[in-house]
Structures are given as structure tokens and as C-alpha cells.
Design a protein around this motif. Structure first.
Motif, short mmCIF file in Angstrom:
data_model
loop_
_atom_site.label_atom_id
_atom_site.label_comp_id
_atom_site.label_asym_id
_atom_site.label_seq_id
_atom_site.Cartn_x
_atom_site.Cartn_y
_atom_site.Cartn_z
N THR A 88 0.81 -1.22 0.00
CA THR A 88 0.00 0.00 0.00
C THR A 88 0.85 1.27 0.00
N ASP A 89 2.14 1.14 0.24
CA ASP A 89 3.03 2.31 0.17
C ASP A 89 3.51 2.58 -1.25
N ALA A 90 3.16 1.69 -2.19
CA ALA A 90 3.64 1.83 -3.56
C ALA A 90 2.55 2.30 -4.53
N THR A 91 1.45 2.79 -3.98
CA THR A 91 0.29 3.09 -4.84
C THR A 91 0.36 4.45 -5.55
N ALA A 92 1.16 5.36 -5.04
CA ALA A 92 1.23 6.69 -5.68
C ALA A 92 1.69 6.57 -7.12
N ALA A 93 2.68 5.71 -7.36
CA ALA A 93 3.20 5.52 -8.71
C ALA A 93 2.13 4.89 -9.62
N MET A 94 1.35 3.96 -9.06
CA MET A 94 0.28 3.31 -9.83
C MET A 94 -0.80 4.32 -10.20
N SER A 95 -1.14 5.16 -9.26
CA SER A 95 -2.14 6.20 -9.51
C SER A 95 -1.70 7.13 -10.63
N LYS A 96 -0.41 7.49 -10.62
CA LYS A 96 0.11 8.40 -11.64
C LYS A 96 0.05 7.75 -13.03
N LEU A 97 0.39 6.47 -13.11
CA LEU A 97 0.34 5.76 -14.39
C LEU A 97 -1.06 5.82 -14.99
N ALA A 98 -2.06 5.50 -14.16
CA ALA A 98 -3.45 5.48 -14.63
C ALA A 98 -3.94 6.89 -14.95
N ALA A 99 -3.60 7.85 -14.09
CA ALA A 99 -4.05 9.24 -14.30
C ALA A 99 -3.46 9.82 -15.58
N ASP A 100 -2.18 9.56 -15.82
CA ASP A 100 -1.53 10.08 -17.04
C ASP A 100 -2.17 9.49 -18.29
N ALA A 101 -2.70 8.25 -18.16
CA ALA A 101 -3.33 7.59 -19.31
C ALA A 101 -4.82 7.90 -19.40
N GLY A 102 -5.35 8.60 -18.40
CA GLY A 102 -6.76 8.95 -18.39
C GLY A 102 -7.68 7.77 -18.16
N ILE A 103 -7.17 6.74 -17.48
CA ILE A 103 -7.95 5.52 -17.24
C ILE A 103 -8.39 5.46 -15.78
N ALA A 104 -9.65 5.14 -15.56
CA ALA A 104 -10.19 5.04 -14.20
C ALA A 104 -9.49 3.92 -13.43
N LEU A 105 -9.25 4.17 -12.15
CA LEU A 105 -8.59 3.17 -11.30
C LEU A 105 -9.26 3.13 -9.93
N VAL A 106 -9.50 1.92 -9.45
CA VAL A 106 -10.10 1.74 -8.12
C VAL A 106 -9.24 0.78 -7.31
N TYR A 107 -8.86 1.21 -6.12
CA TYR A 107 -8.16 0.32 -5.19
C TYR A 107 -9.21 -0.40 -4.35
N VAL A 108 -8.97 -1.68 -4.09
CA VAL A 108 -9.96 -2.45 -3.33
C VAL A 108 -9.30 -3.15 -2.15
N ASN A 109 -9.97 -3.10 -1.01
CA ASN A 109 -9.62 -3.81 0.23
C ASN A 109 -8.44 -3.22 1.00
N ARG A 110 -7.35 -2.94 0.33
CA ARG A 110 -6.17 -2.42 1.02
C ARG A 110 -6.00 -0.94 0.72
N GLU A 111 -6.00 -0.12 1.76
CA GLU A 111 -6.01 1.33 1.59
C GLU A 111 -4.70 1.86 1.05
N PRO A 112 -4.74 2.56 -0.09
CA PRO A 112 -3.51 3.12 -0.67
C PRO A 112 -2.96 4.26 0.19
N VAL A 113 -1.65 4.41 0.17
CA VAL A 113 -1.02 5.44 0.98
C VAL A 113 -1.48 6.84 0.55
N ASN A 114 -1.87 6.99 -0.70
CA ASN A 114 -2.30 8.29 -1.23
C ASN A 114 -3.82 8.42 -1.27
N VAL A 115 -4.52 7.72 -0.38
CA VAL A 115 -5.98 7.69 -0.41
C VAL A 115 -6.61 9.08 -0.30
#
Length: 309
Positions: A88-115
Motif C-alpha cells: 500500500t506504500d507503492a500506490t502513488a506511482a500506480m495512480s500516476k500511471l493510470a491518471a496520465d493515461a486517463g484511465i479510471a482506477l479503483v483500489y480495493v480492500n487495502r487502503e492506498p497510501v495516497n488515499v
């Protein structure tokens, strides 16, 4: 008439194609009882939705592999992504990848550090971990009459859920009703039954004395039960608590071995995550945090709970 029918059929196909949606799903690992229920819940729900296809991948508890899966989803132009994060400490980079591509992203069950700073078209679906460890520990406290020695089995420390549930335990033990409880040992068993059994065996071998086991999840609690029984311990002499209310945990409770668990609706989280992803993909606005309530399960209500679920 024939031309009209062909035209109508073509229109229908175009309409179906326009509404067809592909959702990439990256699970932390397939080999986990709770996450299996969550994944199955998502897949079963997808089968009821017209034109929705899931591409489900196993990250194998590997952060780099999970990030690669997200990159592959983006390259294949999925409509949305659902992630059960390995770390969950590695989610900021994942969020950026999806955001830069304009694709919706949902985290489930485990709270991302950048929630609290999720980009547009991103959300988090789970249960509020503040409730889980709190419900569990308050019930353990009640069963011990507010006094006793406890050991705490923690999940993977890279996961927010493990940290939060452990903090819940400590917070409850600071209250007037439960300040007579003392934590005599606290170690991680990484959510796993085998590691829970090994950890308990080590504690017993060292001569550690305790009145209760407060586990961050049911799997570790069941491992503790197995080790205690193997050592010839009377299960009535120790209180065992877990979280998730898995089928194995409910069976252990009905057998008289597990005293407390907290139902976390895995299938409900899977369904909620897919719903959220599809809505975000369509440009709809939803809450950034979507919480599904926990429920305390004890020997007193386990039969009714099983019957209803």
C-alpha cells in the motif's frame, strides 16, 4: 424488409460494442482465502453485467510485477483498472500511471497510501479498518473481563490494514475498560496460517504465558489454534480472535476453537469495486472512499450469521 432487418442488426452490434467495457484487475495474490472470495465476488458480479469483461491477473505478492500488470492494462487500453495492492506504500506511482493515461482506477480492500490525494477518476473501496480491530479487541477485552496478557499477530507490515488493525488493538487497550490488558508479544505472521502456526509454536517453546491471541486476520488465528492444539493446550483456557469471518474461521468457531471474528464482506467489496470502476469509466462522480460495514461474529450469533450468509 431484409435491408431493414440487416440495418437493425448492425445497429444492435454497434450499440453493444459501444457499451462493451474491459476492466483490468490486478490482485495482490491468488493464494489467499479472503482475496479469493473477493476476486470470485467480482467475477460472479461481472457475469451478470452485459458487455463487461474482466482481465484478472495474479501479482504473486510482487510489487514490480503488479506495476507491470498495470502498465500492460494501460497499453491494451482497458476502460478501467481495479487494484488490490501488494504494497500500500507503492500506490502513488500506480495512480500516476493510470491518471496520465486517463484511465479510471479503483483500489480495493487495502487502503492506498495516497488515499486522501487520489487523482480524478480514482477511488478506494473497502471496509473501515478502524472498525475491524476495534470490534475484535473490545470483544476479547469483554471475554477477559478487562484483565490479562495478550499476544498480537500482525499481517504484512507493508499493508495499511495490518498497521491499522494493530493500532486499533493498542487504542482499545488504552481505554478505561481495557487498560488491564497487557501486550506481552507482538510479531508479524504475514497474514498466513502456516506462519501463524510457526509463530505460536515459537512463543510456546519460549515459555511465553498469555490469556488471548488477537490476530489481524482469521488465517493467522487458525494457525495459532493449530499450534495450541498440537501442544495439548486446552482451548477453553485461551481466547482467540481474528478478522474476516472466512468459512474456515466460522467452522473453527462452531467447533469451539475461535472466540471472535469480524465479518468483512469480501464479495461485497469486489462488487463495489467493479461498480465504482465502471461508473468512473463513464465519467460519473462517486465518493473517493466507499466503505462497506464490518460485523462482529461470536459463538452466540454464529449460527444465525451462517444461515443468513
Amino acid at each position: 424488409m431484409k435491408k431493414f432487418m440487416l440495418g437493425a442488426a448492425a445497429a444492435l452490434l454497434m450499440s453493444t460494442a459501444a457499451h462493451a467495457e474491459t476492466v483490468g484487475v490486478s490482485m495482490a495474490k491468488f493464494d489467499d482465502n479472503f482475496l479469493t472470495v473477493l476476486r470470485n465476488g467480482m467475477q460472479d458480479y461481472a457475469k451478470t453485467l452485459s458487455g463487461v469483461t474482466l482481465q484478472v491477473e495474479d501479482a504473486g505478492n510482487d510489487v514490480a510485477k503488479q506495476q507491470s500488470q498495470i502498465q500492460n492494462f494501460i497499453a491494451s487500453k482497458v476502460d478501467a483498472i481495479v487494484v488490490n495492492p501488494v504494497d500500500t506504500d507503492a500506490t502513488a506511482a500506480m495512480s500516476k500511471l493510470a491518471a496520465d493515461a486517463g484511465i479510471a482506477l479503483v483500489y480495493v480492500n487495502r487502503e492506498p497510501v495516497n488515499v486522501d490525494t487520489l487523482p480524478e477518476k480514482q477511488a478506494f473501496v473497502a471496509s473501515n479498518e478502524k472498525e475491524s480491530g476495534t470490534l475484535e479487541t473490545k470483544e476479547v477485552c469483554r471475554l477477559l473481563g478487562g484483565k490479562g496478557k495478550v499476544v498480537v499477530m500482525m499481517g504484512e507490515l507493508s499493508n495499511q490494514a495490518a498497521r491499522m488493525r494493530t493500532q486499533d488493538v493498542e487504542d482499545v487497550l488504552k481505554t478505561d475498560e481495557c487498560k488491564g490488558l497487557q501486550i506481552v508479544e507482538k510479531q508479524t505472521a504475514n497474514w498466513e496460517r502456516t506462519q501463524g502456526s510457526d509463530l505460536m509454536t515459537n512463543w510456546l517453546s519460549s515459555g511465553l504465558e498469555f490469556d488471548a491471541v488477537i490476530s489481524n486476520n482469521d488465517e493467522m488465528a487458525i494457525g495459532a489454534i493449530q499450534a495450541l492444539k498440537a501442544a495439548g493446550k486446552d482451548m477453553k483456557s485461551v481466547v482467540i480472535g481474528g478478522v474476516d469471518a472466512t468459512q474456515d474461521a466460522l467452522a473453527a468457531m462452531q467447533a469451539g476453537d475461535l472466540d471472535v471474528t469480524v465479518f468483512q464482506d469480501a464479495a461485497g467489496q469486489g462488487k463495489g469495486a467493479l461498480d465504482a470502476a465502471l461508473k468512473l469509466a463513464k465519467g460519473e462522480k462517486i465518493d473517493k472512499k466507499v466503505y462497506i460495514p464490518f460485523q462482529l461474529v461470536t459463538p452466540e450469533n454464529v449460527k444465525d450469521f451462517v444461515a443468513k450468509n
